[in-house]
Design a protein around this motif. Structure first.
Motif, PDB file in Angstrom:
ATOM      1  N   GLN A 383     -73.420 -42.087  99.003  1.00  8.60           N
ATOM      2  CA  GLN A 383     -73.626 -41.081  97.963  1.00  8.60           C
ATOM      3  C   GLN A 383     -74.836 -41.415  97.105  1.00  8.60           C
ATOM      4  OE1 GLN A 383     -69.883 -41.315  95.931  1.00  8.60           O
ATOM      5  NE2 GLN A 383     -68.874 -39.855  97.275  1.00  8.60           N
ATOM      6  N   ALA A 384     -74.994 -42.698  96.829  1.00  4.24           N
ATOM      7  CA  ALA A 384     -76.008 -43.105  95.864  1.00  4.24           C
ATOM      8  C   ALA A 384     -77.391 -43.324  96.470  1.00  4.24           C
ATOM      9  CB  ALA A 384     -75.568 -44.389  95.163  1.00  4.24           C
ATOM     10  N   GLN A 385     -77.472 -43.342  97.805  1.00  2.44           N
ATOM     11  CA  GLN A 385     -78.746 -43.698  98.422  1.00  2.44           C
ATOM     12  C   GLN A 385     -79.811 -42.633  98.168  1.00  2.44           C
ATOM     13  OE1 GLN A 385     -78.329 -44.074 102.620  1.00  2.44           O
ATOM     14  NE2 GLN A 385     -77.862 -41.951 102.980  1.00  2.44           N
ATOM     15  N   PHE A 390     -88.751 -39.923  99.758  1.00  2.00           N
ATOM     16  CA  PHE A 390     -88.583 -38.845  98.785  1.00  2.00           C
ATOM     17  C   PHE A 390     -89.002 -39.317  97.397  1.00  2.00           C
ATOM     18  CE2 PHE A 390     -85.955 -36.933  95.461  1.00  2.00           C
ATOM     19  CZ  PHE A 390     -86.298 -35.588  95.600  1.00  2.00           C
ATOM     20  N   LEU A 391     -88.575 -40.498  97.013  1.00  2.00           N
ATOM     21  CA  LEU A 391     -88.910 -41.033  95.701  1.00  2.00           C
ATOM     22  C   LEU A 391     -90.409 -41.245  95.559  1.00  2.00           C
ATOM     23  CD1 LEU A 391     -88.140 -42.244  92.967  1.00  2.00           C
ATOM     24  CD2 LEU A 391     -87.715 -44.414  94.131  1.00  2.00           C
ATOM     25  N   PHE A 392     -91.025 -41.896  96.558  1.00  2.00           N
ATOM     26  CA  PHE A 392     -92.457 -42.162  96.482  1.00  2.00           C
ATOM     27  C   PHE A 392     -93.254 -40.858  96.481  1.00  2.00           C
ATOM     28  CE2 PHE A 392     -91.369 -46.297  98.840  1.00  2.00           C
ATOM     29  CZ  PHE A 392     -91.047 -46.914  97.652  1.00  2.00           C
ATOM     30  N   ASN A 393     -92.838 -39.913  97.313  1.00  2.00           N
ATOM     31  CA  ASN A 393     -93.542 -38.631  97.365  1.00  2.00           C
ATOM     32  C   ASN A 393     -93.431 -37.891  96.050  1.00  2.00           C
ATOM     33  OD1 ASN A 393     -94.361 -39.040 100.014  1.00  2.00           O
ATOM     34  ND2 ASN A 393     -92.552 -38.042 100.872  1.00  2.00           N
ATOM     35  N   ALA A 394     -92.244 -37.960  95.434  1.00  2.00           N
ATOM     36  CA  ALA A 394     -92.060 -37.286  94.140  1.00  2.00           C
ATOM     37  C   ALA A 394     -92.969 -37.895  93.084  1.00  2.00           C
ATOM     38  CB  ALA A 394     -90.600 -37.386  93.711  1.00  2.00           C
ATOM     39  N   ILE A 395     -93.041 -39.224  93.055  1.00  2.00           N
ATOM     40  CA  ILE A 395     -93.902 -39.899  92.077  1.00  2.00           C
ATOM     41  C   ILE A 395     -95.362 -39.547  92.324  1.00  2.00           C
ATOM     42  CG2 ILE A 395     -94.722 -42.154  91.301  1.00  2.00           C
ATOM     43  CD1 ILE A 395     -91.890 -43.214  91.805  1.00  2.00           C
ATOM     44  N   ASN A 396     -95.760 -39.533  93.594  1.00  2.00           N
ATOM     45  CA  ASN A 396     -97.154 -39.177  93.909  1.00  2.00           C
ATOM     46  C   ASN A 396     -97.464 -37.746  93.498  1.00  2.00           C
ATOM     47  OD1 ASN A 396     -97.753 -41.683  94.998  1.00  2.00           O
ATOM     48  ND2 ASN A 396     -97.141 -41.104  97.066  1.00  2.00           N
ATOM     49  N   THR A 397     -96.505 -36.844  93.725  1.00  2.00           N
ATOM     50  CA  THR A 397     -96.716 -35.441  93.347  1.00  2.00           C
ATOM     51  C   THR A 397     -96.888 -35.313  91.840  1.00  2.00           C
ATOM     52  OG1 THR A 397     -95.395 -34.691  95.223  1.00  2.00           O
ATOM     53  CG2 THR A 397     -95.711 -33.139  93.423  1.00  2.00           C
ATOM     54  N   SER A 417     -85.529 -37.104  86.799  1.00  2.00           N
ATOM     55  CA  SER A 417     -84.521 -37.801  85.997  1.00  2.00           C
ATOM     56  C   SER A 417     -83.137 -37.219  86.252  1.00  2.00           C
ATOM     57  CB  SER A 417     -84.878 -37.696  84.514  1.00  2.00           C
ATOM     58  OG  SER A 417     -83.854 -38.229  83.713  1.00  2.00           O
ATOM     59  N   THR A 418     -83.063 -35.891  86.323  1.00  2.00           N
ATOM     60  CA  THR A 418     -81.779 -35.242  86.624  1.00  2.00           C
ATOM     61  C   THR A 418     -81.263 -35.648  88.005  1.00  2.00           C
ATOM     62  OG1 THR A 418     -82.386 -33.325  85.273  1.00  2.00           O
ATOM     63  CG2 THR A 418     -80.625 -33.002  86.882  1.00  2.00           C
ATOM     64  N   PHE A 419     -82.182 -35.718  88.957  1.00  2.00           N
ATOM     65  CA  PHE A 419     -81.794 -36.114  90.311  1.00  2.00           C
ATOM     66  C   PHE A 419     -81.218 -37.537  90.317  1.00  2.00           C
ATOM     67  CE2 PHE A 419     -82.669 -37.886  94.515  1.00  2.00           C
ATOM     68  CZ  PHE A 419     -82.160 -36.899  95.341  1.00  2.00           C
ATOM     69  N   PHE A 420     -81.914 -38.455  89.629  1.00  4.66           N
ATOM     70  CA  PHE A 420     -81.415 -39.826  89.535  1.00  4.66           C
ATOM     71  C   PHE A 420     -80.061 -39.870  88.847  1.00  4.66           C
ATOM     72  CE2 PHE A 420     -85.649 -41.396  90.575  1.00  4.66           C
ATOM     73  CZ  PHE A 420     -85.353 -42.564  91.257  1.00  4.66           C
ATOM     74  N   SER A 422     -77.810 -37.601  88.617  1.00  8.42           N
ATOM     75  CA  SER A 422     -76.779 -37.028  89.487  1.00  8.42           C
ATOM     76  C   SER A 422     -76.350 -38.027  90.557  1.00  8.42           C
ATOM     77  CB  SER A 422     -77.297 -35.750  90.149  1.00  8.42           C
ATOM     78  OG  SER A 422     -77.580 -34.759  89.181  1.00  8.42           O
ATOM     79  N   ASN A 423     -77.312 -38.775  91.092  1.00  8.19           N
ATOM     80  CA  ASN A 423     -76.966 -39.803  92.079  1.00  8.19           C
ATOM     81  C   ASN A 423     -76.085 -40.876  91.467  1.00  8.19           C
ATOM     82  OD1 ASN A 423     -78.406 -39.804  94.941  1.00  8.19           O
ATOM     83  ND2 ASN A 423     -79.761 -38.767  93.506  1.00  8.19           N
ATOM     84  N   LEU A 424     -76.443 -41.339  90.286  1.00  2.33           N
ATOM     85  CA  LEU A 424     -75.675 -42.400  89.643  1.00  2.33           C
ATOM     86  C   LEU A 424     -74.285 -41.913  89.242  1.00  2.33           C
ATOM     87  CD1 LEU A 424     -78.496 -43.963  87.426  1.00  2.33           C
ATOM     88  CD2 LEU A 424     -77.505 -44.900  89.515  1.00  2.33           C
ATOM     89  N   GLN A 425     -74.205 -40.709  88.687  1.00  2.00           N
ATOM     90  CA  GLN A 425     -72.899 -40.175  88.298  1.00  2.00           C
ATOM     91  C   GLN A 425     -72.034 -39.920  89.525  1.00  2.00           C
ATOM     92  OE1 GLN A 425     -73.893 -36.729  85.951  1.00  2.00           O
ATOM     93  NE2 GLN A 425     -74.156 -37.915  84.059  1.00  2.00           N
TER      94      GLN A 425
END
Length: 592
Positions: A383-385, A390-397, A417-420, A422-425
């Motif tokens: 669930q948390a992965q 995706f993360l690197f591409n998002a930061i680059n974008t 931030s919302t995506f992160f 949601s993963n943690l919750q």
């Protein structure tokens, strides 16, 4: 010449009978199987040296071309010679035991021949010693362990006999007598010694074949026992499983008692000695403690070696094997015998095979236990992965937008931030409101659509009354991500529809795309197991279906519809939970 043939055949028969009798003896078989030790080589030198001496004593006297036979030849005149089978024993000893045995047997048989006298004494002694040396050093090239090497070995024996004839011609004096002697004895000795060597080697090879047959039977037996005990050892080392496994081992082996321990206690003991080798008692034998400490097999052939603390123990022999998991000793398997003679090489090999198989089964049991213990953690990890790309591409974008469109970059940072969050919750909670799952989907889509504008079109059709209904986290987001990643080739755009509606007291969640669809051979597998495919592993689908079953049981359903080139539709039906966010009951679902 022809008169000598039956006499030589008779002499060979004596050695062959002796060889056959030896081959039936357990001690001789053990020597043949373990010819590498110094003690064993010494015994082999003695055995084949005796063969050479017997050959000398039973030789046929040749006097001026006249063949005469006597029962036992102790000495001869200086003008006489003997025809015998001495080279046969030397050749076989050298081939079987290597250089040390070959030289030893050659010296014994050759020097003994020298003591008997005769005008060929020196030549025969020298040829015998040379034969031992040569066959010993050539043994690895003429191995008699394999069936196809038989004729090579026989040929070598014939060559050694021919060499003896040549040395007689070179050294024996007078030459005319030596030539006449060779003319008389060469053919019978070469033929008969070659024939005798072949018979002797066939007996030796039969010992090796019998060992192979025994090993094959023992392997089959070990595998059968392992198969019978597999369900119990896979439960790990506990009293109940070990007792059942020990009863099977006792029934299928010649042991009088079977004991299984962990590192400190006896888990089970079945058979003789059960009155004092009691389950859950401390380990009573020093032998077992030694095995557990050193992690290797020990064999005891006497009560003194077993060192049982109970003085009236009737167990007289034992083989104790370490049970290991990843090379770490976690217990022991013990086969006890009331008669030390029952613990032979066959039983030892069987026990060693069982120890390795049982250790493998225990490793499987540990892996199974770890799989069960990590079941919930595995689901949460899934669930948390976050896909690193995706993360690197998002930061680059976001980085590229900071200079050109700061407001949009700020908006994307909020979505990331919302995506992160949601993963943690989702990793901490078993159930979340549908609206939180939709926020997770929206955050993911916003980032992806910024990277690939106009490529994906997502339509939402959500019943507002369902937004507060609790659902497992990571129910919709992985399905939408799968559609975007796998349903549409890079050259095409596509549409994904996300629906949530009520039907007969249940909530129906649907994700549908118009992509390339799923191959039919994979369709029945998806959701039931992970797979290896160019279209993905199916981990997300397996995870979602598994959680639905664990949380809702038969009340929920998970269904996939797809045809190639016509898209995929995934429907999830779950009972509507009346609890809303903020209700006290929701806390009961918190896994964190």
């Amino acid at each position: 010449m022809l008169k000598l043939l039956p006499l030589m055949l008779e002499r060979v028969g004596i050695l062959i009978i002796a060889a056959f009798i030896l081959s039936r003896m357990k001690s001789f078989r053990e020597i043949i199987h373990n010819e590498h030790g110094i003690r064993t080589k010494t015994i082999m030198i003695a055995i084949f040296g005796v063969f050479g001496i017997i050959s000398n004593y039973t030789g046929v006297t040749i006097s001026h071309g006249t063949v005469s036979s006597q029962e036992w030849l102790m000495e001869m005149d200086g003008e006489n010679a003997i025809a015998n089978t001495r080279i046969m024993g030397v050749t076989i000893g050298g081939l079987l035991g290597g250089p040390i045995v070959g030289i030893g047997v050659g010296l014994i048989a050759g020097l003994h021949r020298l003591t008997l006298g005769g005008f060929t004494a020196v030549a025969c002694a020298l040829s015998t010693i040379l034969a031992g040396i040569l066959t010993g050093f050539l043994s690895k090239y003429f191995s008699i362990h394999k069936e196809n090497s038989l004729w090579k070995a026989v040929t070598l024996g014939v060559v050694m006999e021919c060499g003896q004839m040549g040395i007689i011609l070179l050294l024996a004096k007078p030459f005319q007598d030596a030539l006449h002697l060779v003319w008389t004895i060469a053919f019978p000795m070469i033929v008969i010694n070659g024939f005798g060597t072949m018979l002797f080697l066939l007996i030796i090879q039969d010992i090796f074949k019998e060992q192979e047959r025994t090993r094959a039977l023992q392997t089959h037996k070990a595998l059968y026992i392992a198969n019978q005990t597999l369900p119990f050892f896979r439960q790990g080392l506990n009293v109940d499983s070990c007792k059942k496994a020990a009863e099977i081992i006792l029934k299928l082996t010649n042991a009088d008692a079977i004991s299984i321990t962990d590192n400190t206690h006896v888990l089970t003991h079945v058979g003789v000695g059960s009155d004092h080798h009691l389950p859950l008692k401390n380990i009573a034998t020093e032998l077992t403690k030694k095995v557990l400490e050193q992690g290797r097999i020990f064999v005891a052939k006497s009560p003194e070696e077993i060192q049982c603390s109970h003085h009236t123990c009737v167990l007289k022999a034992a083989i104790v094997l370490p049970l290991q998991i990843h090379e770490k000793t976690v217990g022991s398997l013990k086969l006890y015998f009331t008669d030390p003679s029952k613990l032979d090489q066959v039983e030892q090999e069987l026990a060693e095979g069982l120890g390795k198989l049982f250790s493998g089964q225990l490793e499987m049991a540990e892996l199974e236990m770890q799989r069960r213990l990590l079941k919930d953690a595995e689901i949460k990890a899934l669930q948390a992965q976050i896909h690193p790309h995706f993360l690197f591409n998002a930061i680059n974008t976001i980085s590229s937008l900071i200079r050109t469109d700061a407001d949009k970059a700020r908006s994307l940072l909020i979505k990331l931030s919302t995506f992160f969050r949601s993963n943690l919750q989702g990793a901490r909670q078993m159930l979340i409101p549908l609206k939180k799952e939709l926020e997770h989907v929206d955050a993911y889509l916003t980032i992806e659509q910024t990277r690939f504008p106009g490529r994906y079109h997502v339509e939402f059709d959500i019943d507002p009354a369902l937004r507060k209904v609790l659902i497992p986290p990571f129910t919709l987001q992985p399905l939408v991500e799968n559609s975007i990643r796998y349903a549409f080739p890079k050259s095409k755009s596509g549409t994904v529809k996300v629906k949530a509606f009520q039907k007969e007291g249940n909530m129906v969640l649907v994700t549908e795309d118009n992509g390339i669809g799923i191959p039919q051979e994979l369709l029945s597998l998806l959701g039931n197991k992970t797979i290896n495919s160019t279209h993905g592993t199916g981990t997300a689908l397996w995870n979602i279906k598994k959680r639905m079953k664990e949380i809702y049981g038969q009340s929920a359903s998970f269904h996939i519809e797809s045809t190639e080139k016509n898209g995929t539709k995934i429907s999830i039906i779950i009972p509507i939970n009346q609890q809303k966010v903020g209700d006290p009951g929701v806390k009961g679902f918190n896994c964190g």
